[in-house]
Design a protein around this motif. Structure first.
Motif, PDB file in Angstrom:
ATOM      1  N   UNK A 234       0.714  -1.267  -0.458  1.00  0.00           N
ATOM      2  CA  UNK A 234       0.000  -0.185  -0.392  1.00  0.00           C
ATOM      3  C   UNK A 234       0.832   1.528   0.118  1.00  0.00           C
ATOM      4  N   UNK A 235       1.795   1.238   0.767  1.00  0.00           N
ATOM      5  CA  UNK A 235       2.926   2.188   0.649  1.00  0.00           C
ATOM      6  C   UNK A 235       3.277   2.886  -0.693  1.00  0.00           C
ATOM      7  N   UNK A 266       8.091  -4.398   4.994  1.00  0.00           N
ATOM      8  CA  UNK A 266       7.934  -4.143   6.436  1.00  0.00           C
ATOM      9  C   UNK A 266       7.438  -5.226   6.797  1.00  0.00           C
ATOM     10  N   UNK A 267       6.218  -5.123   6.506  1.00  0.00           N
ATOM     11  CA  UNK A 267       4.888  -6.564   6.503  1.00  0.00           C
ATOM     12  C   UNK A 267       4.546  -5.933   7.882  1.00  0.00           C
ATOM     13  N   UNK A 268       3.601  -4.723   7.387  1.00  0.00           N
ATOM     14  CA  UNK A 268       2.903  -4.116   8.729  1.00  0.00           C
ATOM     15  C   UNK A 268       1.463  -5.079   8.424  1.00  0.00           C
ATOM     16  N   UNK A 269       0.317  -5.026   8.869  1.00  0.00           N
ATOM     17  CA  UNK A 269      -0.965  -6.622   9.939  1.00  0.00           C
ATOM     18  C   UNK A 269      -1.167  -6.334   7.914  1.00  0.00           C
ATOM     19  N   UNK A 270      -1.697  -5.165   7.171  1.00  0.00           N
ATOM     20  CA  UNK A 270      -2.601  -4.571   6.882  1.00  0.00           C
ATOM     21  C   UNK A 270      -1.939  -6.167   5.297  1.00  0.00           C
ATOM     22  N   UNK A 289      14.796  -6.439  11.539  1.00  0.00           N
ATOM     23  CA  UNK A 289      13.304  -6.071  12.908  1.00  0.00           C
ATOM     24  C   UNK A 289      12.926  -6.423  12.003  1.00  0.00           C
ATOM     25  N   UNK A 290      12.401  -5.891  10.256  1.00  0.00           N
ATOM     26  CA  UNK A 290      11.441  -6.554  10.310  1.00  0.00           C
ATOM     27  C   UNK A 290      10.477  -7.272  10.267  1.00  0.00           C
ATOM     28  N   UNK A 291       9.023  -6.837  10.481  1.00  0.00           N
ATOM     29  CA  UNK A 291       7.958  -7.863  11.195  1.00  0.00           C
ATOM     30  C   UNK A 291       8.268  -8.724   9.962  1.00  0.00           C
TER      31      UNK A 291
END
Length: 320
Positions: A234-235, A266-270, A289-291
Motif C-alpha cells: 500500500x505504501x 516491512x510486513x505491516x498487518x494490512x 527486525x522487519x515484521x
C-alpha cells in the motif's frame, strides 16, 4: 453421489483457472456439476470435462450478460432448488462473494467465504479459512441448508480427471429486480503478458524500500524471470510508484500463490492479511527486525538493490 454445483468463471467461454481448482475440490465432496452462464458453453465443454465435470448446466440467457449479478443469483438459486446439491462452490472475488451471499440468503443456507481448503467431513464440507487478518486458521462447516462456499484462487492445484460431461440446458425465470440495473458498456482492461495477480502461482512484490517508481523495473525484471505477477504494498501504491490494481493487502488484492517474494516490504498487518496464506514466502529487507521475517519461510537481510539483480541474473542463467 450428490451433485456439487461449481459456478464457472469464464470470459466468452474461456474457462479461468479458479474454476479448474473448484472442480478439483468438488471431486472430494461428490459429483462435480459445472454451472455455465452466458454464451460460449461449447468452447468450455472439453476443458470442464477434462477436470472432472460430470454434468454441465447451461443457462444461455441475455440477462446474464446484460445486467449485473442478480440474474446469476436467480439462475444459481433455481438450479440449486431443482438439483438439491450437497454444496455450491464459487470463486472468491467481489462478484463471487456477492453472488454467494445472495444465494445463501435465498436458500436459507449457511455461507463460508475465502476458504483456502475444502475437504469432506461426516456432516458435509469442512473448510479452512484465515481470520482476523490471517492471525488465526479457522476450521468451519455449515450447519443449516446447502453449504455455499467461496474459495480463494490457488487454494489447490488443478488436477485433471477426464470425464464425459452431459450438457443440460436450463430455463430460468428472472424476476424484475434482475433488470433493475443494466450494463451499458464494457471496456476491456489492458493487460500485459504477466499472469493475473489473484491467480498467479508466483508473485513478486515491492514496497517502500523500492524507493521510487523507476526502481519497480527491478521488481518487474525478477517477476518476468520467474514468470510471475507483480504486486505492490500500500505504501508503494499510495506513493504513486505502481498502479492501485496491483496492491496486495487487506484493502487490495488478496493472494495465495505457491511463492510470494516480498522485496523492501516491512510486513505491516494490512499487507500480511493479503498474502499470509501463500505457500512459501521469501523476504528481502535490509532491516533484520522487519515484521515480514516473522512470517517468511526464507529471508535475506540485505539491500534489495544488491540482492535482486543477482537473483535475476541467476534465474536467467539457469533458464537459458
Amino acid at each position: 453421489m450428490a451433485e456439487i454445483l461449481v459456478l464457472v468463471d469464464h470470459v466468452d467461454g474461456a474457462v479461468r483457472k479458479p474454476t479448474l481448482e473448484l472442480l478439483t475440490l468438488a471431486r472430494r465432496l461428490g459429483e462435480p456439476s459445472a454451472v455455465f452462464l452466458g454464451p460460449g458453453a461449447d468452447r468450455a465443454t472439453e476443458v470442464l470435462g477434462r477436470y472432472g465435470a460430470r454434468k454441465i448446466h447451461v443457462v444461455d440467457a441475455p440477462e446474464v450478460d446484460e445486467y449485473l449479478v442478480t440474474p446469476v443469483v436467480d439462475a444459481l438459486t433455481q438450479l440449486a432448488e431443482r438439483t438439491g446439491p450437497a454444496a455450491i462452490l464459487l470463486p472468491s472475488g467481489p462478484d463471487g462473494k456477492e453472488i454467494a451471499a445472495r444465494v445463501a440468503l435465498r436458500l436459507g443456507s449457511g455461507l463460508i467465504t475465502d476458504a483456502v481448503d475444502v475437504t469432506a467431513g461426516p456432516g458435509g464440507p469442512v473448510t479452512e479459512q484465515s481470520a482476523f487478518a490471517a492471525t488465526y486458521q479457522v476450521t468451519a462447516h455449515v450447519t443449516q441448508g446447502v453449504p455455499v462456499i467461496t474459495v480463494k484462487p490457488n487454494a489447490t492445484a488443478p488436477e485433471a480427471a477426464p470425464a464425459e460431461p452431459v450438457t443440460e440446458k436450463q430455463d430460468v425465470t428472472f424476476g424484475p429486480p434482475s433488470q433493475a440495473v443494466r450494463v451499458l458498456s464494457r471496456t476491456p482492461r489492458e493487460r500485459g503478458d504477466r499472469p493475473e495477480l489473484a491467480e498467479a502461482d508466483i508473485v513478486v512484490s515491492g514496497g517502500r524500500g523500492v524507493n521510487g517508481a523507476e526502481n519497480f523495473a527491478l521488481i518487474e525484471r525478477v517477476a518476468d524471470a520467474l514468470g510471475a505477477a507483480v504486486g505492490a504494498s500500500r505504501a508503494a501504491v499510495d506513493a504513486g510508484w505502481y498502479p492501485h490494481s496491483h496492491q496486495v493487502g487487506q484493502t487490495g488484492t488478496q493472494v495465495s500463490p505457491q511463492l510470494y517474494l516480498a522485496a523492501g516490504i516491512s510486513g505491516a498487518i494490512q499487507h500480511r492479511a493479503g498474502m499470509q496464506t501463500s505457500k512459501t514466502i521469501v523476504a528481502v529487507n535490509k532491516d533484520a527486525d522487519a515484521p515480514i521475517f516473522e512470517l517468511a519461510d526464507h529471508g535475506v537481510v540485505g539491500d534489495l538493490f544488491a540482492v535482486l539483480p543477482q537473483l535475476a541474473d541467476e534465474i536467467e542463467r539457469r533458464r537459458s
